[in-house]
Design a protein around this motif. Sequence first.
Motif, short mmCIF file in Angstrom:
data_model
loop_
_atom_site.label_atom_id
_atom_site.label_comp_id
_atom_site.label_asym_id
_atom_site.label_seq_id
_atom_site.Cartn_x
_atom_site.Cartn_y
_atom_site.Cartn_z
N ALA A 228 18.79 -18.92 20.30
CA ALA A 228 18.99 -20.36 20.14
C ALA A 228 20.28 -20.76 20.84
CB ALA A 228 19.06 -20.73 18.67
N GLY A 229 20.28 -21.93 21.46
CA GLY A 229 21.45 -22.40 22.18
C GLY A 229 21.76 -23.86 21.95
N HIS A 230 23.05 -24.18 22.04
CA HIS A 230 23.56 -25.55 22.08
C HIS A 230 24.64 -25.60 23.15
CE1 HIS A 230 22.52 -25.49 17.55
NE2 HIS A 230 21.61 -26.25 18.14
N GLY A 231 25.24 -26.73 23.29
CA GLY A 231 26.34 -26.93 24.23
C GLY A 231 26.13 -28.22 24.99
N ALA A 232 25.17 -28.21 25.92
CA ALA A 232 24.79 -29.46 26.57
C ALA A 232 24.20 -30.39 25.51
CB ALA A 232 23.77 -29.19 27.66
N PRO A 233 24.63 -31.66 25.46
CA PRO A 233 24.20 -32.54 24.37
C PRO A 233 22.82 -33.15 24.60
CG PRO A 233 25.71 -33.71 25.78
CD PRO A 233 25.63 -32.31 26.34
N LEU A 234 21.86 -32.30 24.95
CA LEU A 234 20.50 -32.77 25.17
C LEU A 234 19.56 -31.56 25.10
CD1 LEU A 234 20.35 -31.64 28.21
CD2 LEU A 234 20.99 -33.95 28.88
N LEU A 235 18.27 -31.85 25.17
CA LEU A 235 17.27 -30.79 25.07
C LEU A 235 17.04 -30.12 26.42
CD1 LEU A 235 14.74 -32.76 22.85
CD2 LEU A 235 16.11 -30.80 22.13
N GLN A 236 17.00 -28.79 26.41
CA GLN A 236 16.68 -28.02 27.60
C GLN A 236 15.34 -27.32 27.40
OE1 GLN A 236 20.43 -25.79 27.60
NE2 GLN A 236 21.03 -26.82 29.48
N GLY A 237 14.92 -26.57 28.40
CA GLY A 237 13.61 -25.92 28.35
C GLY A 237 13.56 -24.75 27.39
N ILE A 238 12.32 -24.32 27.12
CA ILE A 238 12.04 -23.19 26.23
C ILE A 238 11.33 -22.11 27.04
CG2 ILE A 238 10.83 -22.46 24.14
CD1 ILE A 238 10.87 -25.46 23.31
N GLU A 239 11.73 -20.87 26.80
CA GLU A 239 11.12 -19.74 27.49
C GLU A 239 10.60 -18.76 26.45
OE1 GLU A 239 12.18 -16.78 31.26
OE2 GLU A 239 13.79 -17.90 30.29
N LEU A 240 9.63 -17.95 26.83
CA LEU A 240 9.14 -16.86 26.00
C LEU A 240 9.41 -15.54 26.71
CD1 LEU A 240 5.68 -18.30 24.86
CD2 LEU A 240 7.71 -18.01 23.42
N TYR A 241 9.91 -14.57 25.96
CA TYR A 241 10.16 -13.25 26.52
C TYR A 241 9.75 -12.21 25.48
CZ TYR A 241 12.72 -9.13 28.13
OH TYR A 241 13.06 -7.86 28.53
N ARG A 242 8.80 -11.39 25.86
CA ARG A 242 8.27 -10.36 24.95
C ARG A 242 7.84 -10.98 23.61
NH1 ARG A 242 12.42 -5.60 24.40
NH2 ARG A 242 10.76 -4.94 22.98
N GLY A 243 7.28 -12.18 23.69
CA GLY A 243 6.79 -12.85 22.50
C GLY A 243 7.84 -13.58 21.69
N ALA A 244 9.09 -13.49 22.11
CA ALA A 244 10.20 -14.14 21.38
C ALA A 244 10.56 -15.47 22.04
CB ALA A 244 11.41 -13.23 21.34
N PRO A 245 10.69 -16.54 21.27
CA PRO A 245 11.07 -17.84 21.86
C PRO A 245 12.56 -17.89 22.16
CG PRO A 245 10.75 -18.06 19.48
CD PRO A 245 10.40 -16.65 19.83
N ILE A 246 12.88 -18.52 23.28
CA ILE A 246 14.25 -18.72 23.71
C ILE A 246 14.46 -20.22 23.86
CG2 ILE A 246 15.97 -18.29 25.50
CD1 ILE A 246 14.46 -15.73 26.20
N PHE A 247 15.25 -20.80 22.96
CA PHE A 247 15.55 -22.23 22.98
C PHE A 247 16.93 -22.40 23.60
CE2 PHE A 247 12.85 -21.35 19.31
CZ PHE A 247 11.83 -22.28 19.45
N TYR A 248 16.97 -22.70 24.89
CA TYR A 248 18.25 -22.74 25.59
C TYR A 248 19.13 -23.90 25.12
CZ TYR A 248 16.57 -19.10 28.68
OH TYR A 248 16.10 -17.91 29.18
N GLY A 249 18.52 -25.02 24.82
CA GLY A 249 19.30 -26.17 24.37
C GLY A 249 18.51 -26.98 23.37
N LEU A 250 18.95 -26.94 22.09
CA LEU A 250 18.25 -27.64 21.02
C LEU A 250 18.78 -29.06 20.81
CD1 LEU A 250 18.06 -24.59 18.62
CD2 LEU A 250 16.06 -25.91 19.40
#
Length: 345
Positions: A228-250
Amino acid sequence: MARTPVLKLSLLGQALIEHAPGPGEWPGRDGVAARLAQSHVVFTNLETVIQGPNAGAPTRELLTLHAAGPEMLEGLKAAHVNLVATANNHAFDLGSGGILDTVAALRVAGLPSTGSGANLAAASVPAYAASSAGTVGLVAFATGKVRPGGAATPDRPGVNELRRDAAGQPVAEDVERILNAIRTARRQAQLVIAYQHNHDWEPDMTDVPDWQRALARRCIDAGAAVFAGHGAPLLQGIELYRGAPIFYGLGNFVFQTEKPIGAYPPESWEGIIAECTFEQGRCRGVRLVPLTLNEIGLGGTDDMATRGFPALAVASLASSILNRVAQRSRAFGVGLDRQSGSLAL
């Protein structure tokens, strides 16, 4: 044979909350809280220093100083938040004493947290949220805009900082410390969240840096079930890796900035609840629930106390938010059902 319990985890945008909402001051709270009550664990990043007896002099100008009294935490608890990261570029806003006060106040409030602490070992140790469906571990770290003196050392309070070297790559020493913490957490918990607060943005802050994508994958390889990620004050894309979700910017969950109206793009006043279901430590489903935040307080443009609280988005705005996330996730090969908000796993 006993059925394997399903663990429901909700991931929220960052919580820049400076005011405890009184009755009627958070109109969307009931809808948001009812939604979050369906999850066993609800996670956010607290981007506010909690003022206490150890607070030092402000380390930044008042316009961007984020601080509040401990009563503010009741607003998060009312929304069922029960796991908190404190690794971010504002953790040091009241100096090392503010770091200590924040950690102490979270402990008193019964909110497990990590990402900052009395020294580097304390800032990097995993936090755990226990639930009836299992335990969730958290490892939290921050990159970019950590002020001088704000990073934890073996004998100084601060945040768990992931630095980047002259070539722009994560410093190996920091990466190994974080990966080891994830491995430790995985031995103690049914699933682990790897959390990064990143302010080393690309020129277009909706883009995700290649170095961060590689780091997220290493966190999954080490045992994290979700990044899970924050930092940029907006929504970024989501990726899947080995079945695990990666939320770069929530994006944002609460956003009580004191900057003037229009200082941030309209997207900064939108967010999502990422509802994830896990069985035996693996993600089996993700649904995105769009949120909108009020840029203007209930009492007008000078009312900061009721500014930036979330509400469930109405249909037309929800569709717009989901379309934007779907477009940004398509670059990572991820499909999103724009009607239901469900991720194609």
